[in-house]
Structures are given as structure tokens and as C-alpha cells.
Design an enzyme around this catalytic site. Structure first.
Site, PDB file in Angstrom:
ATOM      1  N   THR A  29      -8.456   3.538   8.831  1.00 13.61           N
ATOM      2  CA  THR A  29      -9.645   2.698   8.861  1.00 13.61           C
ATOM      3  C   THR A  29      -9.729   1.966  10.197  1.00 13.61           C
ATOM      4  O   THR A  29      -8.823   1.228  10.572  1.00 13.61           O
ATOM      5  CB  THR A  29      -9.614   1.686   7.700  1.00 13.61           C
ATOM      6  OG1 THR A  29      -9.423   2.404   6.479  1.00 13.61           O
ATOM      7  CG2 THR A  29     -10.911   0.911   7.627  1.00 13.61           C
ATOM      8  N   GLU A  42     -11.062  -9.292   2.915  1.00 13.42           N
ATOM      9  CA  GLU A  42      -9.803  -8.965   3.573  1.00 13.42           C
ATOM     10  C   GLU A  42     -10.117  -8.728   5.045  1.00 13.42           C
ATOM     11  O   GLU A  42     -10.897  -7.832   5.379  1.00 13.42           O
ATOM     12  CB  GLU A  42      -9.150  -7.731   2.964  1.00 13.42           C
ATOM     13  CG  GLU A  42      -7.837  -7.367   3.634  1.00 13.42           C
ATOM     14  CD  GLU A  42      -7.080  -6.255   2.937  1.00 13.42           C
ATOM     15  OE1 GLU A  42      -6.209  -5.649   3.589  1.00 13.42           O
ATOM     16  OE2 GLU A  42      -7.347  -5.993   1.747  1.00 13.42           O
ATOM     17  N   HIS A  48      -5.656   3.678  -1.730  1.00 14.03           N
ATOM     18  CA  HIS A  48      -6.984   4.032  -1.217  1.00 14.03           C
ATOM     19  C   HIS A  48      -7.280   5.470  -1.600  1.00 14.03           C
ATOM     20  O   HIS A  48      -6.643   6.402  -1.093  1.00 14.03           O
ATOM     21  CB  HIS A  48      -6.990   3.864   0.298  1.00 14.03           C
ATOM     22  CG  HIS A  48      -8.303   4.148   0.945  1.00 14.03           C
ATOM     23  ND1 HIS A  48      -8.512   4.025   2.305  1.00 14.03           N
ATOM     24  CD2 HIS A  48      -9.502   4.557   0.433  1.00 14.03           C
ATOM     25  CE1 HIS A  48      -9.753   4.353   2.601  1.00 14.03           C
ATOM     26  NE2 HIS A  48     -10.378   4.681   1.481  1.00 14.03           N
ATOM     27  N   HIS A  70      -3.746  -4.572   7.673  1.00 18.60           N
ATOM     28  CA  HIS A  70      -3.892  -3.390   8.520  1.00 18.60           C
ATOM     29  C   HIS A  70      -2.989  -3.531   9.743  1.00 18.60           C
ATOM     30  O   HIS A  70      -3.190  -4.413  10.580  1.00 18.60           O
ATOM     31  CB  HIS A  70      -5.334  -3.137   8.983  1.00 18.60           C
ATOM     32  CG  HIS A  70      -5.547  -1.696   9.377  1.00 18.60           C
ATOM     33  ND1 HIS A  70      -5.773  -0.691   8.459  1.00 18.60           N
ATOM     34  CD2 HIS A  70      -5.525  -1.078  10.582  1.00 18.60           C
ATOM     35  CE1 HIS A  70      -5.913   0.456   9.070  1.00 18.60           C
ATOM     36  NE2 HIS A  70      -5.753   0.248  10.374  1.00 18.60           N
ATOM     37  N   ARG A 124      -7.031  12.769   1.154  1.00 15.58           N
ATOM     38  CA  ARG A 124      -5.990  13.149   2.120  1.00 15.58           C
ATOM     39  C   ARG A 124      -4.613  12.619   1.756  1.00 15.58           C
ATOM     40  O   ARG A 124      -3.606  13.120   2.252  1.00 15.58           O
ATOM     41  CB  ARG A 124      -6.362  12.698   3.535  1.00 15.58           C
ATOM     42  CG  ARG A 124      -6.313  11.205   3.738  1.00 15.58           C
ATOM     43  CD  ARG A 124      -6.581  10.812   5.188  1.00 15.58           C
ATOM     44  NE  ARG A 124      -7.920  11.157   5.618  1.00 15.58           N
ATOM     45  CZ  ARG A 124      -8.456  10.719   6.763  1.00 15.58           C
ATOM     46  NH1 ARG A 124      -7.732   9.968   7.579  1.00 15.58           N
ATOM     47  NH2 ARG A 124      -9.688  11.032   7.097  1.00 15.58           N
ATOM     48  N   GLU A 143      -8.682   0.619  -3.280  1.00 14.58           N
ATOM     49  CA  GLU A 143      -9.532   0.699  -2.092  1.00 14.58           C
ATOM     50  C   GLU A 143     -10.404   1.937  -2.166  1.00 14.58           C
ATOM     51  O   GLU A 143      -9.932   3.020  -2.545  1.00 14.58           O
ATOM     52  CB  GLU A 143      -8.676   0.746  -0.816  1.00 14.58           C
ATOM     53  CG  GLU A 143      -7.971  -0.544  -0.503  1.00 14.58           C
ATOM     54  CD  GLU A 143      -7.291  -0.514   0.850  1.00 14.58           C
ATOM     55  OE1 GLU A 143      -7.100   0.588   1.418  1.00 14.58           O
ATOM     56  OE2 GLU A 143      -6.941  -1.588   1.355  1.00 14.58           O
ATOM     57  N   HIS A 196       0.804   6.186   2.094  1.00 10.92           N
ATOM     58  CA  HIS A 196       1.504   7.123   2.969  1.00 10.92           C
ATOM     59  C   HIS A 196       2.766   7.703   2.357  1.00 10.92           C
ATOM     60  O   HIS A 196       3.378   8.608   2.941  1.00 10.92           O
ATOM     61  CB  HIS A 196       1.717   6.482   4.334  1.00 10.92           C
ATOM     62  CG  HIS A 196       0.401   6.238   5.013  1.00 10.92           C
ATOM     63  ND1 HIS A 196      -0.428   7.266   5.396  1.00 10.92           N
ATOM     64  CD2 HIS A 196      -0.271   5.097   5.290  1.00 10.92           C
ATOM     65  CE1 HIS A 196      -1.532   6.778   5.923  1.00 10.92           C
ATOM     66  NE2 HIS A 196      -1.468   5.461   5.850  1.00 10.92           N
ATOM     67  N   ARG A 227      -9.418   8.137  -0.888  1.00 12.58           N
ATOM     68  CA  ARG A 227     -10.421   8.571   0.095  1.00 12.58           C
ATOM     69  C   ARG A 227     -11.250   9.721  -0.463  1.00 12.58           C
ATOM     70  O   ARG A 227     -10.803  10.476  -1.331  1.00 12.58           O
ATOM     71  CB  ARG A 227      -9.735   9.019   1.384  1.00 12.58           C
ATOM     72  CG  ARG A 227      -9.332   7.874   2.302  1.00 12.58           C
ATOM     73  CD  ARG A 227      -8.721   8.408   3.585  1.00 12.58           C
ATOM     74  NE  ARG A 227      -8.525   7.344   4.562  1.00 12.58           N
ATOM     75  CZ  ARG A 227      -9.385   7.038   5.515  1.00 12.58           C
ATOM     76  NH1 ARG A 227     -10.513   7.720   5.636  1.00 12.58           N
ATOM     77  NH2 ARG A 227      -9.136   6.056   6.367  1.00 12.58           N
ATOM     78  N   ASN A 285       0.850  -1.191   0.000  1.00  8.34           N
ATOM     79  CA  ASN A 285       0.000   0.000   0.000  1.00  8.34           C
ATOM     80  C   ASN A 285       0.885   1.240   0.000  1.00  8.34           C
ATOM     81  O   ASN A 285       1.728   1.407   0.885  1.00  8.34           O
ATOM     82  CB  ASN A 285      -0.903  -0.031   1.237  1.00  8.34           C
ATOM     83  CG  ASN A 285      -1.914   1.091   1.246  1.00  8.34           C
ATOM     84  OD1 ASN A 285      -1.580   2.243   1.024  1.00  8.34           O
ATOM     85  ND2 ASN A 285      -3.163   0.771   1.526  1.00  8.34           N
TER      86      ASN A 285
END
Length: 248
Positions: A105, A155, A47, A198, A53, A74, A14, A49, A11
Site C-alpha cells: 500500500t 489509521e 488484508h 506501515h 496475493r 483490511e 506475509h 486483496r 499483521n
């Protein structure tokens, strides 16, 4: 049970968080995806969003063009996100709960309480060729509902287990891990492909990599954080090594 290969989805959200902190063009999440590809990742997760963000729309467009790996997109189950997914047709769409006030999340989708809407929401994504995944907890009701609404994949949320390990609460962590194992077994027996993710780190990944029914782990924040100290490619390679060792 025969142990099938375990995929690593990286992922890159970030990397975009760091970029957006200064409003600059760097670090580039697409470059991070290409590094991950070279370092042994099997897929890329991003993801988008609703508040943008971290990942933004242009990142999704560029990822679809640049990477050879499957993209796991995502998103919240909203009309806006469905339209974006149908336009790009990524390999996989993972539906996640989303609240603007949350840092990350916090739990899984309540599929059981929203089954009719999710059935209708998922249908056009499936018709477009996307594998639809639902990000859920280990509650048996949510797993049963995921089958009913037509998901191909679930998941399971590993964040609570990872938090308990970090807090030094091994007994509680053992109970959570047992519940997750039961959820993995239930989902697999129901014909779903089972992923997990996660909060996973070098310290927690082996417990999940050793579960033979799991087919994919999605890991991001820890890898991006660890890259500050050891570089993104080496961090991914080490995660890959730990997964493979636990699998074997």
C-alpha cells in the site's frame, strides 16, 4: 494527557506470502495468529486483496473461528469485499487504497474526493457492528473527511517516515514525523480513535508509541521478516517491550 494503553495489532499477511510462494500449506497464517496471541498481540490484522496475493478467503474464515483476539479486516472499498465483511462481521474493517501493480500500500485513501460513496459504503458495515477504520495520510482534509463519512477510527500511514529513516535522511524524517504528530492530534481532537502503521520496525516504533493520543499500532512485514532470525513470538515480544518502554 493521560497515556492510555497502546495496543499492538500483528499483521500476518506475509506469512501467507511465504506460503503462497510455493503453493504449499505452510507456513500457516492462522498458526502465526495464534503465536501472536500468545506473544502479547492485542489484535490480528489481515488484508484480503482483490488479487489474493497473500491472504485468501479461507484464511479469513479460519481466523474468525480460531482466534480469541479481535480481527482487523483490511480491504478495498469494493462491493465484493463489503459482502465478505458483512458475511463474517469482523471486529474491525479497515478500508485501504489498493492497486494491483503496487508491491504494498503506497499511500492513504482519498476520502475527501470520494466522501459520498464512502458514506454509503460504510453505513451497512457500521450497522453490522463492525468498527470502520480508514487508512489515510496526515493531510488535514482527509482527517476532516473521515469524520464526515462516519468512520470510527483512522489509521495514519507511517511508511514515508520509516522510508526516510532507512534512507538516512533525518531532517526530512523529522518534518514528516511532525506532520504525523499534528495529524494524530487533529484526528484525536475530532473524536476519532487514532491508529498508525506501515513500515514500522524496532528502530522506528518508539516515535509513535510515545504519542499519547495513539491507541493502536499495526505492524506486520517487519515482524515476519525478523522472525526468520529470532522467531515470531520473540520478535512480537520485543516489539511489545519497545512499545511499552516508549509509552511509559
Amino acid at each position: 494527557m493521560t497515556r492510555s494503553p497502546l495496543r499492538l495489532g500483528v499483521n500476518i499477511d506475509h506469512v501467507a506470502t511465504l506460503r503462497n510462494a510455493r503453493g504449499s500449506a505452510y507456513p500457516d497464517p492462522v498458526r502465526a495468529a495464534l503465536v501472536a496471541q500468545e506473544a502479547g498481540a492485542d489484535g490480528i490484522t489481515a488484508h484480503l486483496r482483490e488479487d489474493r496475493r497473500h491472504i485468501v478467503d479461507l484464511d479469513i474464515e479460519r481466523l474468525m473461528e480460531a482466534i480469541a483476539l479481535p480481527l482487523n479486516f483490511e480491504m478495498a472499498a469494493t462491493a465484493e469485499m463489503q459482502a465478505i465483511a458483512l458475511r463474517h462481521r469482523p471486529h474491525a474493517v479497515c478500508l485501504v487504497p489498493e492497486k494491483r501493480e503496487e508491491r504494498t500500500t503506497e499511500g492513504g485513501l482519498d476520502v475527501a474526493s470520494d466522501a459520498n460513496r464512502l458514506t454509503d459504503f460504510i453505513a451497512p458495515l457500521r450497522e453490522a457492528g463492525c468498527r470502520v477504520s480508514l487508512f489515510i495520510g496526515h493531510d488535514p482534509r482527509q482527517i476532516e473527511a473521515s469524520v464526515r463519512v462516519g468512520a470510527a477510527v483512522v489509521e495514519l500511514h507511517t511508511g514515508h517516515y520509516c522510508d526516510l529513516i532507512a534512507e538516512g535522511r533525518p531532517d526530512a524524517a523529522a518534518g514528516e514525523l511532525a506532520a504525523l504528530k499534528a495529524g494524530v492530534a487533529q484526528a484525536h481532537a475530532a473524536g476519532l480513535e487514532v491508529h498508525a502503521g506501515h513500515g514500522l520496525s524496532f528502530a522506528t516504533v518508539a516515535a509513535f508509541a510515545a504519542m499519547p493520543e495513539l491507541r493502536e499500532l499495526n505492524i506486520g512485514h517487519f515482524l515476519v521478516s525478523e522472525s526468520v532470525f529470532m522467531g515470531l513470538g520473540p520478535a512480537i515480544a520485543e516489539m511489545r517491550r519497545l512499545m511499552d518502554d516508549a509509552r511509559s
